[in-house]
Design a protein around this motif. Structure first.
Motif, PDB file in Angstrom:
ATOM      1  N   LEU A   1      26.780  74.694  28.948  1.00  0.00           N
ATOM      2  CA  LEU A   1      26.188  73.436  29.084  1.00  0.00           C
ATOM      3  C   LEU A   1      24.735  73.539  29.120  1.00  0.00           C
ATOM      4  CD1 LEU A   1      28.877  71.483  31.095  1.00  0.00           C
ATOM      5  CD2 LEU A   1      28.808  71.353  28.395  1.00  0.00           C
ATOM      6  N   GLN A   2      24.255  74.575  29.716  1.00  0.00           N
ATOM      7  CA  GLN A   2      22.859  74.745  29.825  1.00  0.00           C
ATOM      8  C   GLN A   2      21.938  73.698  30.526  1.00  0.00           C
ATOM      9  OE1 GLN A   2      20.322  77.660  28.568  1.00  0.00           O
ATOM     10  NE2 GLN A   2      22.364  78.270  29.646  1.00  0.00           N
ATOM     11  N   PRO A   3      22.588  73.291  31.710  1.00  0.00           N
ATOM     12  CA  PRO A   3      21.730  72.561  32.574  1.00  0.00           C
ATOM     13  C   PRO A   3      20.447  72.930  33.033  1.00  0.00           C
ATOM     14  CG  PRO A   3      23.370  73.464  33.777  1.00  0.00           C
ATOM     15  CD  PRO A   3      23.632  73.858  32.459  1.00  0.00           C
ATOM     16  N   ASP A   4      19.217  72.351  33.453  1.00  0.00           N
ATOM     17  CA  ASP A   4      18.110  72.755  33.699  1.00  0.00           C
ATOM     18  C   ASP A   4      18.177  73.212  35.052  1.00  0.00           C
ATOM     19  OD1 ASP A   4      16.281  71.814  31.179  1.00  0.00           O
ATOM     20  OD2 ASP A   4      17.423  70.000  31.729  1.00  0.00           O
ATOM     21  N   ARG A   5      18.900  72.560  35.929  1.00  0.00           N
ATOM     22  CA  ARG A   5      19.133  73.073  37.414  1.00  0.00           C
ATOM     23  C   ARG A   5      20.574  72.908  37.638  1.00  0.00           C
ATOM     24  NH1 ARG A   5      14.645  68.846  40.052  1.00  0.00           N
ATOM     25  NH2 ARG A   5      12.882  69.626  38.512  1.00  0.00           N
ATOM     26  N   LEU A   6      20.886  73.693  38.647  1.00  0.00           N
ATOM     27  CA  LEU A   6      22.229  73.795  39.363  1.00  0.00           C
ATOM     28  C   LEU A   6      22.141  73.727  40.818  1.00  0.00           C
ATOM     29  CD1 LEU A   6      24.025  76.321  37.035  1.00  0.00           C
ATOM     30  CD2 LEU A   6      25.049  74.239  37.584  1.00  0.00           C
ATOM     31  N   SER A   7      23.087  72.769  41.537  1.00  0.00           N
ATOM     32  CA  SER A   7      23.171  72.986  42.786  1.00  0.00           C
ATOM     33  C   SER A   7      24.692  73.412  43.160  1.00  0.00           C
ATOM     34  CB  SER A   7      23.050  71.866  43.378  1.00  0.00           C
ATOM     35  OG  SER A   7      21.714  71.098  43.001  1.00  0.00           O
ATOM     36  N   VAL A   8      24.722  74.893  43.658  1.00  0.00           N
ATOM     37  CA  VAL A   8      26.031  75.304  44.230  1.00  0.00           C
ATOM     38  C   VAL A   8      26.124  75.158  45.690  1.00  0.00           C
ATOM     39  CG1 VAL A   8      27.321  77.373  43.572  1.00  0.00           C
ATOM     40  CG2 VAL A   8      25.542  76.762  42.032  1.00  0.00           C
ATOM     41  N   PHE A   9      26.900  74.207  45.996  1.00  0.00           N
ATOM     42  CA  PHE A   9      26.895  73.804  47.475  1.00  0.00           C
ATOM     43  C   PHE A   9      28.179  74.883  48.168  1.00  0.00           C
ATOM     44  CE2 PHE A   9      24.718  69.847  45.804  1.00  0.00           C
ATOM     45  CZ  PHE A   9      23.704  70.218  46.552  1.00  0.00           C
ATOM     46  N   ASN A  10      28.066  74.903  49.314  1.00  0.00           N
ATOM     47  CA  ASN A  10      29.220  75.501  50.175  1.00  0.00           C
ATOM     48  C   ASN A  10      29.848  74.339  50.971  1.00  0.00           C
ATOM     49  OD1 ASN A  10      30.793  76.755  52.113  1.00  0.00           O
ATOM     50  ND2 ASN A  10      29.255  76.902  53.470  1.00  0.00           N
ATOM     51  N   TYR A  11      31.330  74.112  50.515  1.00  0.00           N
ATOM     52  CA  TYR A  11      31.971  73.004  51.139  1.00  0.00           C
ATOM     53  C   TYR A  11      32.104  73.317  52.674  1.00  0.00           C
ATOM     54  CZ  TYR A  11      35.786  70.300  52.758  1.00  0.00           C
ATOM     55  OH  TYR A  11      36.719  69.363  53.357  1.00  0.00           O
ATOM     56  N   ALA A  12      31.786  72.538  53.537  1.00  0.00           N
ATOM     57  CA  ALA A  12      31.802  72.550  54.953  1.00  0.00           C
ATOM     58  C   ALA A  12      32.991  71.547  55.313  1.00  0.00           C
ATOM     59  CB  ALA A  12      30.647  72.136  55.788  1.00  0.00           C
ATOM     60  N   HIS A  13      34.109  72.213  55.892  1.00  0.00           N
ATOM     61  CA  HIS A  13      35.374  71.391  56.052  1.00  0.00           C
ATOM     62  C   HIS A  13      35.202  70.757  57.688  1.00  0.00           C
ATOM     63  CE1 HIS A  13      39.264  69.866  55.679  1.00  0.00           C
ATOM     64  NE2 HIS A  13      39.646  70.807  56.661  1.00  0.00           N
ATOM     65  N   LEU A  14      34.913  69.826  57.996  1.00  0.00           N
ATOM     66  CA  LEU A  14      34.634  69.249  59.162  1.00  0.00           C
ATOM     67  C   LEU A  14      35.337  67.893  59.100  1.00  0.00           C
ATOM     68  CD1 LEU A  14      30.934  69.542  59.256  1.00  0.00           C
ATOM     69  CD2 LEU A  14      32.427  71.021  60.466  1.00  0.00           C
ATOM     70  N   PRO A  15      36.810  67.876  59.341  1.00  0.00           N
ATOM     71  CA  PRO A  15      37.430  66.669  59.063  1.00  0.00           C
ATOM     72  C   PRO A  15      37.441  65.896  60.281  1.00  0.00           C
ATOM     73  CG  PRO A  15      38.779  68.726  59.562  1.00  0.00           C
ATOM     74  CD  PRO A  15      37.489  69.159  59.290  1.00  0.00           C
ATOM     75  N   GLU A  16      36.839  66.567  61.514  1.00  0.00           N
ATOM     76  CA  GLU A  16      36.755  65.733  62.709  1.00  0.00           C
ATOM     77  C   GLU A  16      35.620  64.759  62.786  1.00  0.00           C
ATOM     78  OE1 GLU A  16      34.285  69.548  62.872  1.00  0.00           O
ATOM     79  OE2 GLU A  16      36.458  69.119  62.542  1.00  0.00           O
TER      80      GLU A  16
END
Length: 460
Positions: A236-251
């Motif tokens: 898709l060739q986006p100009d930018r990408l944000s690749v986030f780490n999922y933080a599992h904090l259900p509390e």
């Protein structure tokens, strides 16, 4: 050209700790109730006297559907009418803020975030932008950076046409993952075709920049499956990408309690996903900007980093860090000179305050001399992966080694471990340390030991 990343599994395992993302220093955790609307008005008057340019952030909290991973301030509702009273109060806030500023203060940057900004109807979006234009000096020549976050399930060609007409020239699309099993596990069913359609619309309508958000570490994800998502996204060739780490904090975040922790990938699998993603994006020509962000070499962020002008604020990496940031809406954060302040995060409290013609400022902080010095150090390290001592010494009239003498043992440890190169003139984060830049910044954080680190996400 900045050094390329170098993956070092041993270093990552040792330094992958929880810590701030440093969209500000001091971080939002330090904001307190002793700073309020009086301090905000004083800062606005100072901004007016200096005729500083502005960056506006507008928070639209509503979403029609809940995404289980989400940690944003949001209101889940199918009732579109709920936006009307909120927008009425938001317009009051715009008026109350703008009357303390100078019409000559140009709005160089505008960003609508959420929630889902396109939850609003076309009529509501038109009215909101008209109110902003009435009270602030928005640019009409398309030279500003005016962006909006979009859920591809909540927009179409006509939406994109409206946004372009209203002056937006940047879009950020939430994708997260293209695997249907992952999407079902987080309650966000979204086809590749929906995303592709909006990207084609954005290009046809000459939006200047397209960003896509991905998240690794979600339930049901595998390294192989996420690699397929990244491969499709690269096409898709986006100009930018944000690749986030999922933080599992259900509390802390109630929607995350709907995620079965047994479905989450292991720490080793998450590292494998990140490693493969970096390899894929680098091979496709993307540059690692830092903190989960990638950009094509001709993107403004990549160019600013190359030229040493990249900055960071509550909106993330930016080329507009010199602007005073005005946050509008529930939970929105402002940064005006040395003042940080945040509106109430409770929708009813926010609306009630403005119903009484009062600003909704709930907490804040005024930076002291030490904060300003450490902020400058952290900003340089997280944006440019290097720090020259001399400009800091001249700007703050300090001897760097003397001022931070108690930190030197930690810095020497980072050097011995191969994260940084340290000498009499400065600090350079080495290729193996660039993914761990937050860990280097944490050495200079005077507040970090005062708080439970579980409030923060892990570095990787």
């Amino acid at each position: 050209m900045l050094d390329d990343l170098r993956w070092d599994t041993d270093l990552i395992r040792r330094y992958d700790l929880a810590g701030p993302r440093y969209t500000s220093y001091p971080t939002a955790v330090q904001l307190h109730s002793e700073v309020g609307s009086f301090d905000l008005l004083h800062a606005l008057r100072e901004s007016r006297r200096a005729v500083r340019p502005l960056s506006l952030y507008v928070h639209v909290p509503f979403c029609a559907n809940i995404c289980y991973y989400c940690a944003c301030n949001k209101v889940i509702t199918k009732d579109r009418a709920r936006a009307a009273p909120y927008l009425q109060r938001l317009e009051q806030e715009i008026q109350l803020i703008a009357c303390h500023l100078d019409p000559k203060q140009r709005v160089e940057q505008l960003h609508f975030g959420g929630g889902t900004p396109t939850f609003l109807s076309h009529v509501e979006l038109r009215q909101l932008m008209a109110t902003l234009r009435q009270h602030f000096h928005l640019l009409d020549d398309d030279s500003g950076d005016y962006g909006i976050e979009i859920d591809p399930r909540e927009a179409d060609w006509s939406t994109m046409g409206l946004l372009r007409e209203l002056g937006f020239n940047r879009v950020s699309l939430g994708v997260q993952d293209l695997d249907p099993a992952v999407q079902r596990a987080v309650n966000r069913l979204q086809s590749l075709e929906q995303t592709r359609t909006l990207i084609e619309a954005a290009r046809t309508l000459q939006f200047r920049s397209i960003n896509l958000d991905l998240i690794y570490g979600l339930p049901k994800q595998t390294p192989e499956g996420f690699a397929r998502t990244v491969e499709e996204v690269i096409r898709l060739q986006p100009d930018r990408l944000s690749v986030f780490n999922y933080a599992h904090l259900p509390e802390r975040f109630m929607p995350q309690r709907r995620i079965d922790s047994n479905d989450l990938p292991s720490a080793a699998a998450k590292l494998e996903m990140l490693h493969a993603t970096i390899d894929q994006l680098t091979a496709a020509g993307y540059r690692y900007i830092g903190m989960d962000h990638f950009a094509l070499p001709d993107d403004e962020l990549a160019i600013a980093q190359e030229e040493g002008t990249l900055q960071r604020n509550f909106q993330g990496y930016t080329t507009h860090g010199h602007c005073d940031l005005i946050g509008l809406g529930v939970s929105a954060i402002s940064q005006i000179g040395d003042l940080y302040c945040q509106n109430s995060s409770d929708l009813n409290t926010y609306q009630d305050s403005l119903s009484n013609a009062q600003l909704a400022t709930q907490r804040g902080l005024i930076c002291n001399d030490d904060d300003r010095l450490r902020r400058a150090v952290i900003q340089q390290l997280i944006c440019h992966f290097e720090l020259d001592f001399e400009p800091i010494e001249q700007a703050f009239t300090v001897d760097f080694r003397g001022y931070f003498n108690d930190l030197w043992p930690e810095l020497l440890t980072l050097q011995r471990d191969g994260l940084i190169r340290l000498d009499d003139k400065g600090i350079r984060i080495l290729p193996a340390g660039r993914l761990l830049a937050r860990s280097v910044c944490m050495v200079f954080d005077a507040y970090l030991g005062l708080h439970n680190r579980q409030r923060f996400s892990r570095v990787i």
